[in-house]
Design an enzyme around this catalytic site. Structure first.
Site, mmCIF file in Angstrom:
data_model
loop_
_atom_site.group_PDB
_atom_site.id
_atom_site.type_symbol
_atom_site.label_atom_id
_atom_site.label_comp_id
_atom_site.label_asym_id
_atom_site.label_seq_id
_atom_site.Cartn_x
_atom_site.Cartn_y
_atom_site.Cartn_z
ATOM 1 N N GLU A 32 0.834 -1.201 0.000
ATOM 2 C CA GLU A 32 0.000 0.000 0.000
ATOM 3 C C GLU A 32 0.870 1.253 0.000
ATOM 4 O O GLU A 32 1.902 1.297 0.684
ATOM 5 C CB GLU A 32 -0.846 -0.018 1.292
ATOM 6 C CG GLU A 32 -1.803 1.136 1.458
ATOM 7 C CD GLU A 32 -2.433 1.143 2.859
ATOM 8 O OE1 GLU A 32 -1.764 0.737 3.821
ATOM 9 O OE2 GLU A 32 -3.592 1.561 2.966
ATOM 10 N N HIS A 34 2.522 4.621 0.941
ATOM 11 C CA HIS A 34 2.771 5.268 2.236
ATOM 12 C C HIS A 34 3.450 6.611 2.026
ATOM 13 O O HIS A 34 4.506 6.896 2.617
ATOM 14 C CB HIS A 34 3.611 4.360 3.139
ATOM 15 C CG HIS A 34 2.788 3.371 3.917
ATOM 16 N ND1 HIS A 34 2.270 2.238 3.357
ATOM 17 C CD2 HIS A 34 2.361 3.362 5.219
ATOM 18 C CE1 HIS A 34 1.578 1.573 4.267
ATOM 19 N NE2 HIS A 34 1.612 2.233 5.409
ATOM 20 N N ASP A 43 3.823 -1.595 6.075
ATOM 21 C CA ASP A 43 3.030 -2.373 7.041
ATOM 22 C C ASP A 43 3.610 -3.773 7.255
ATOM 23 O O ASP A 43 3.445 -4.367 8.336
ATOM 24 C CB ASP A 43 1.566 -2.458 6.596
ATOM 25 C CG ASP A 43 0.886 -1.089 6.628
ATOM 26 O OD1 ASP A 43 1.503 -0.125 7.121
ATOM 27 O OD2 ASP A 43 -0.263 -0.987 6.149
ATOM 28 N N HIS A 118 -1.735 -3.293 9.628
ATOM 29 C CA HIS A 118 -2.500 -2.602 8.569
ATOM 30 C C HIS A 118 -3.933 -2.419 9.062
ATOM 31 O O HIS A 118 -4.661 -3.402 9.268
ATOM 32 C CB HIS A 118 -2.452 -3.432 7.279
ATOM 33 C CG HIS A 118 -3.293 -2.892 6.152
ATOM 34 N ND1 HIS A 118 -3.092 -1.637 5.606
ATOM 35 C CD2 HIS A 118 -4.316 -3.446 5.462
ATOM 36 C CE1 HIS A 118 -3.973 -1.447 4.625
ATOM 37 N NE2 HIS A 118 -4.721 -2.526 4.523
ATOM 38 N N GLU A 120 -6.863 -1.675 7.977
ATOM 39 C CA GLU A 120 -8.065 -2.231 7.350
ATOM 40 C C GLU A 120 -8.185 -3.747 7.475
ATOM 41 O O GLU A 120 -9.212 -4.328 7.128
ATOM 42 C CB GLU A 120 -8.114 -1.838 5.862
ATOM 43 C CG GLU A 120 -8.397 -0.370 5.607
ATOM 44 C CD GLU A 120 -7.142 0.512 5.606
ATOM 45 O OE1 GLU A 120 -6.101 0.108 6.154
ATOM 46 O OE2 GLU A 120 -7.199 1.631 5.054
ATOM 47 N N HIS A 173 -1.794 7.502 8.943
ATOM 48 C CA HIS A 173 -1.235 6.759 7.812
ATOM 49 C C HIS A 173 -0.070 7.527 7.171
ATOM 50 O O HIS A 173 -0.241 8.658 6.740
ATOM 51 C CB HIS A 173 -2.320 6.500 6.770
ATOM 52 C CG HIS A 173 -1.814 5.714 5.595
ATOM 53 N ND1 HIS A 173 -1.596 4.354 5.660
ATOM 54 C CD2 HIS A 173 -1.438 6.094 4.357
ATOM 55 C CE1 HIS A 173 -1.127 3.933 4.504
ATOM 56 N NE2 HIS A 173 -1.012 4.968 3.693
ATOM 57 N N GLU A 178 4.178 6.067 11.830
ATOM 58 C CA GLU A 178 4.817 5.102 10.923
ATOM 59 C C GLU A 178 6.192 5.593 10.447
ATOM 60 O O GLU A 178 7.131 4.804 10.306
ATOM 61 C CB GLU A 178 3.915 4.793 9.728
ATOM 62 C CG GLU A 178 2.724 3.922 10.113
ATOM 63 C CD GLU A 178 1.883 3.497 8.925
ATOM 64 O OE1 GLU A 178 1.473 2.325 8.889
ATOM 65 O OE2 GLU A 178 1.614 4.335 8.036
HETATM 66 ZN ZN LIG Z 1 0.787 1.668 7.223
#
Ligand SMILES: [Zn+2]
Length: 255
Positions: A32, A34, A43, A118, A120, A173, A178
């Site tokens: 994903e 970032h 992640d 992650h 979701e 996010h 992170e």
């Molecule tokens: Zn992440």
């Protein structure tokens, strides 16, 4: 120090380790976007790094991570508009989790931990665990799941956001949390000169399908990452790993 990574063990090494009934960790990540400054594997990197830290402390084994996750949502991951965000359907993820538990159970393992990095993924991992537990019906089988950031204490968050500007985990996010953890664990993978300082995304409290790209800032970071530092990453990693280890000892009676 004893190796904890399954991918680097031989089967005779694993066989010997399993006689001590270690907890098997399965880091859960995603592929994903970032932001412009962090790689697509954040992640996976962070769930694996955190799981490895805890496994080293309690004598666990870290199995290969789930490198794909449930769909990136605009209000928590920026959505699917960026190159390289590769999503799974929820049932695919749940069935992968179910199959992995089945397989470890076939090998006699009774202590498993899905270590999620992650946002979701949460309910689809839960669903996979529930399907497996319902099917396997072994009262000795115990499976734990969590998102590692839920272990951050108020005191830790105060140190990471000294001006009190912590917004929410969903908006974090590719932001300070992170980015700081990546600066701590994998500094060579952070493009420091590209760390974004955009204002916070301001999505409405609902989702729309098809998703609206206007919910997501152009950088892909949902809020500024400018306050990130390796020290903040270390503070979060040390505190959360210690508290996760305590929770796991309590759950599994592990050493
Ligand atoms: Zn992440």
């Amino acid at each position: 120090m004893q190796n904890v990574l399954l991918s680097e063990m031989t089967w005779p090494q694993l066989k010997e380790r399993l006689t001590r009934h270690p907890v098997i960790f399965i880091p859960c990540g995603a592929t994903e976007q970032h932001g412009p400054h962090l790689p697509l594997g954040v992640d996976v990197y962070l769930s694996t790094a955190m799981a490895t830290k805890v496994a080293t402390e309690i004598g666990g084994i870290v199995a290969p991570a789930l490198a794909y996750g449930y769909k990136s949502m605009p209000r928590s991951g920026g959505g699917s508009f960026f190159p390289g965000t590769i999503n799974l359907d929820g049932s695919t993820l749940s069935h992968m989790v179910r199959d992995i538990i089945r397989e470890w159970s076939r090998h006699g393992v009774q202590k498993l931990c899905f270590f999620d990095g992650h946002f979701e993924n949460q309910w689809f991992i839960t669903e996979g665990i529930d399907l497996a537990v319902r099917e396997i019906r072994n009262p000795a089988l115990k499976v734990m799941r969590f998102e590692y950031w839920d272990f951050f204490t108020t005191q830790t968050l105060q140190q990471v956001f000294p001006s009190g500007d912590f917004s929410s985990i969903a908006l974090e996010h590719a932001a300070v949390i992170e980015t700081s953890l990546m600066l701590h664990f994998h500094p060579d993978l952070v493009r420091k000169e590209l760390i974004p300082d955009n204002p916070s995304a301001n999505p409405p409290p609902y989702d729309v399908f098809p998703a609206d790209p206007k919910f997501t800032p152009k950088s892909g970071a949902l809020i500024t990452a400018a306050g990130a530092s390796p020290l903040k990453g270390k503070i979060m990693a040390d505190q959360a790993a210690a508290d996760i280890a305590t929770a796991m000892r309590k759950t599994f009676d592990a050493s």
